[in-house]
Write an enzyme that holds these catalytic residues in place. Structure first.
Site, short mmCIF file in Angstrom:
data_model
loop_
_atom_site.label_atom_id
_atom_site.label_comp_id
_atom_site.label_asym_id
_atom_site.label_seq_id
_atom_site.Cartn_x
_atom_site.Cartn_y
_atom_site.Cartn_z
N GLU A 1 12.36 15.93 13.65
CA GLU A 1 12.60 15.75 12.21
C GLU A 1 11.72 16.73 11.45
O GLU A 1 10.50 16.60 11.44
CB GLU A 1 12.25 14.31 11.80
CG GLU A 1 12.49 14.06 10.34
CD GLU A 1 12.00 12.69 9.87
OE1 GLU A 1 10.92 12.25 10.31
OE2 GLU A 1 12.68 12.11 9.03
N LYS B 1 0.84 -1.21 0.00
CA LYS B 1 0.00 0.00 0.00
C LYS B 1 0.87 1.25 0.00
O LYS B 1 1.71 1.42 0.89
CB LYS B 1 -0.87 0.04 1.26
CG LYS B 1 -1.83 1.23 1.27
CD LYS B 1 -2.44 1.49 2.62
CE LYS B 1 -1.63 2.44 3.47
NZ LYS B 1 -1.65 3.83 2.99
N CYS C 1 14.45 10.70 4.28
CA CYS C 1 14.75 10.31 5.66
C CYS C 1 16.20 10.63 6.03
O CYS C 1 16.46 11.24 7.05
CB CYS C 1 14.46 8.83 5.84
SG CYS C 1 15.18 7.81 4.54
#
Ligand code: NAD
Length: 473
Positions: A369, A165, A272
Site C-alpha cells: 500500500e 485518540k 484507504c
C-alpha cells in the site's frame, strides 16, 4: 493550543509534542501527550457516564442532533485546522467536516428496534441490542475528523461512551471538536486524549474498555487485535488497502481517465479505499498510461491554502519518504515514470503526481500500500489473469472495474475479493452503506445499520408464560 477533554473539562499536560505544518515542514504548535493517569481518568469518566447515557434513547438522539449542528456551525474553523495540520487543500478539508455533521444526524435518526422472535401463550422471546459499554477509539492522520465520526456517531447513538485518540500527526482538529462538544454532551460521554502510539496501546489494553474501534495500518491493527483479545474486547478494525482497478477491453480511455486519476489521487492518494494499482488490457496500455500521465502533468501542486491548488503536500515526513522510496525502487528496477516521479524541491512534503508504467506484480509499489500520489499501471493479456492478480494479495478493502458495459462490469466486480467493489467509480461511500475490508484489511464494518450493530451486543429476553420452570419452547 486546544486541550484534551476528560470528563467534560480541559486537561493539559506538562509534556507536549510538536505538530508540523506539512506545507512548510516546520512545527507550528504543540499538542498534549496524555499521561497514563489521564488515560485512566478518561476511561473512569466514560465508565461513570455510561449508565445515565445508555438509559435515555430520546435524549441521546437529541444530543447527537445538537452535536451535528455545532460541528456544522464550526465547520470553517475545523476545516482550517485540518488544512494546517494535514496539508489538505480546502476542497478536501471541506469534504471531510460535513461527514461529521452528516453521520451524527444520520445515526440520530436511525432506529435500533427490539426484535420479537416469539409472542404466544407459551413465551415471549425478544432480541435486544444493548450497548457494549466503554469504547476505546483510535484514528489515523489521513481523515482525522471524518473517520472519528464513523465511530463516534454510531457508538454514542447505541448508548456507549468513548475515549478517543487521534493520530499524533493530526491531533488538533480532534482536540478542537472535543472542546466544541463539551458544551453539548454530558461529561464523560466523549473523552479525547492525544499522544503517540504508546497512548494507543494503553487504550487497546485498558481494562475498562469493552470494545476497541481502530482505523489505521494493518501492522498496528494486528497489535490492537492481539491486545484486545486478552480480555475478549470486541473489535472493529478498519485497516489498509491496495485496491485494484481493472479496465476492461471495451473501455473508453479518454472518457474514464480523469475519473480514474482522481479515484487514485483524491487527498493525494492518502485514503484507504483509493485506486492503488491499475490493470489495463495490453492493446490499450499505452493509451491508458498516456491519458493518466496527461492528467497528472496538468494537476496543480502547491500551497494548500491557494485556491488554484489541486494537490497540496503529503501529510507527514515518513509518508513522503516512503512513497518516494517505493517509486525510486521501481524505477531503478526498470519501471518508467510516465509522469512525475520526484519529490518537489521546496520546503514541506510536496511530491509530483506520479504515473509509473512498465511495471509488474512483485514490485513493492504494486504489491504494497503506497498511500500517496504514485500510481502503477500494469498490463494484462487475459481478464481472468488480471482478476487473479488483483486478488493475489492479503488486502481486501476495495476494487473497481471500468467498462462501457456495466452488466459485464458487475460480473467481473463480483469476482474481486474486496469489501466493496465498484463499477465505473471508486471510493464512493455514504452513511447508509456498510464499509469494511476482507482478509487483512479489517474486521467488521462501519456505517449503515451494520455500523450501529457493531457497537451493540445481542441479549435474548425470554419470558416464560407457561408453568414456571424448565421450558422446552
Ligand atoms: P497507524 O496504524 O500508524 O496509526 C493509526 C493510529 O494508531 C494512530 O493514532 C497511532 O498513534 C495508533 N497506533 C499505532 N500503533 C499502535 C498500537 N500498536 N496500538 C494502538 N494504537 C496504535 O496508521 P496511519 O499511518 O495513521 O494511517 C494510515 C493507515 O490507515 C493506512 O494503512 C490506511 O490504509 C489506513 N486507513 C484505513 C481506513 C479504513 O477505513 N480501512 C481508513 C483510513 C486509513
Amino acid at each position: 493550543m486546544p486541550s484534551q477533554t476528560i470528563n467534560g473539562t480541559g486537561a493539559h499536560t506538562f509534556v507536549e509534542f510538536d505538530v508540523v505544518n506539512p506545507a512548510t515542514g516546520a512545527p507550528f504548535t504543540t499538542a498534549p501527550e496524555a499521561t497514563r493517569d489521564q488515560v485512566d481518568q478518561a476511561f473512569q469518566a466514560a465508565a461513570n457516564a455510561f449508565p445515565a447515557w445508555r438509559a435515555d434513547e430520546e435524549f441521546r438522539r437529541a444530543k447527537l442532533m445538537e452535536a451535528s449542528a455545532a460541528i456544522e456551525a464550526n465547520s470553517q474553523e475545523l476545516a482550517q485546522i485540518l488544512i494546517e495540520e494535514s496539508g489538505k487543500t480546502a476542497p478536501f478539508a471541506g469534504f471531510e467536516v460535513p461527514v461529521a455533521a452528516g453521520w451524527l444526524a444520520y445515526y440520530a435518526s436511525l432506529d435500533l428496534p427490539r426484535e420479537v422472535l416469539r409472542d404466544d401463550e407459551i413465551a415471549r422471546v425478544e432480541v435486544i441490542r444493548r450497548p457494549v459499554g466503554v469504547v476505546g477509539a483510535i484514528t489515523p492522520w489521513n481523515m482525522p475528523i471524518g473517520l472519528a465520526f464513523f465511530k463516534i456517531a454510531p457508538a454514542l447513538r447505541a448508548g456507549n461512551t468513548m475515549v478517543l485518540k487521534p493520530s499524533p500527526f493530526t491531533p488538533l482538529s480532534t482536540l478542537r471538536f472535543g472542546e466544541i462538544l463539551r458544551d453539548i454532551l454530558p461529561p464523560g460521554v466523549l473523552n479525547i486524549v492525544s499522544g503517540g502510539d504508546r497512548v494507543g496501546r494503553w487504550i487497546a489494553g485498558h481494562p475498562l474498555a469493552r470494545k476497541v474501534s481502530f482505523t489505521g495500518s494493518v501492522e498496528a491493527g494486528r497489535s490492537v487485535n492481539a491486545t484486545a483479545a486478552l480480555d475478549f474486547k470486541r473489535t472493529t478494525l478498519e485497516l489498509g488497502g491496495n485496491d485494484a482497478a481493472i479496465l476492461l477491453d471495451d473501455v473508453d480511455v479518454a472518457e474514464v481517465a480523469p475519473g480514474l486519476f482522481w479515484s487514485a489521487f483524491f487527498n493525494n492518494g492518502q485514503a484507504c479505499a483509493l485506486i492503488k494499482r491499475v490493470y489495463a488490457p495490453r492493446h490499450l496500455y499505452s493509451d491508458v498510461v498516456e491519458a493518466l500521465a496527461a492528467v497528472a502533468d496538468s494537476t496543480a501542486v502547491g500551497d494548500p491554502t491557494d485556491t488554484t491548488t489541486q494537490l497540496g503536500p503529503l501529510s507527514t515526513l515518513p509518508q513522503i519518504e516512503r512513497v518516494v522510496g517505493l517509486v525510486d525502487t521501481a524505477v531503478s528496477g526498470g519501471a518508467k515514470a510516465a509522469a512525475g516521479g520526484r519529490r518537489i524541491d521546496r520546503p514541506g512534503y510536496f511530491m509530483e503526481p506520479t504515473i509509473i508504467s512498465e511495471i509488474a506484480d512483485g514490485t513493492p509499489l504494486v504489491d504494497e500500500e503506497q498511500f500517496g500520489p504514485a500510481l502503477p499501471i500494469i498490463a494484462y493479456d487475459e481478464l481472468d489473469d488480471a482478476v487473479a492478480r488483483a486478488n493475489q494479495t492479503n488486502f481486501g478493502l476495495g476494487a473497481s472495474v471500468w467498462t462501457a458495459d456495466p452488466t459485464r462490469g458487475a460480473h467481473v466486480a463480483e469476482a474481486l475479493d474486496a469489501g466493496t467493489t465498484w463499477v465505473n467509480t471508486h471510493a464512493s461511500l455514504g452513511p447508509t452503506t456498510p464499509f469494511g475490508g476482507l482478509k487483512h484489511s479489517g474486521l467488521g464494518v462501519e456505517n449503515g445499520p451494520w455500523g450501529l450493530y457493531a457497537y451493540t451486543e445481542l441479549q435474548v429476553l425470554h419470558l416464560n408464560r407457561g408453568t414456571p420452570g424448565p421450558s422446552a419452547g
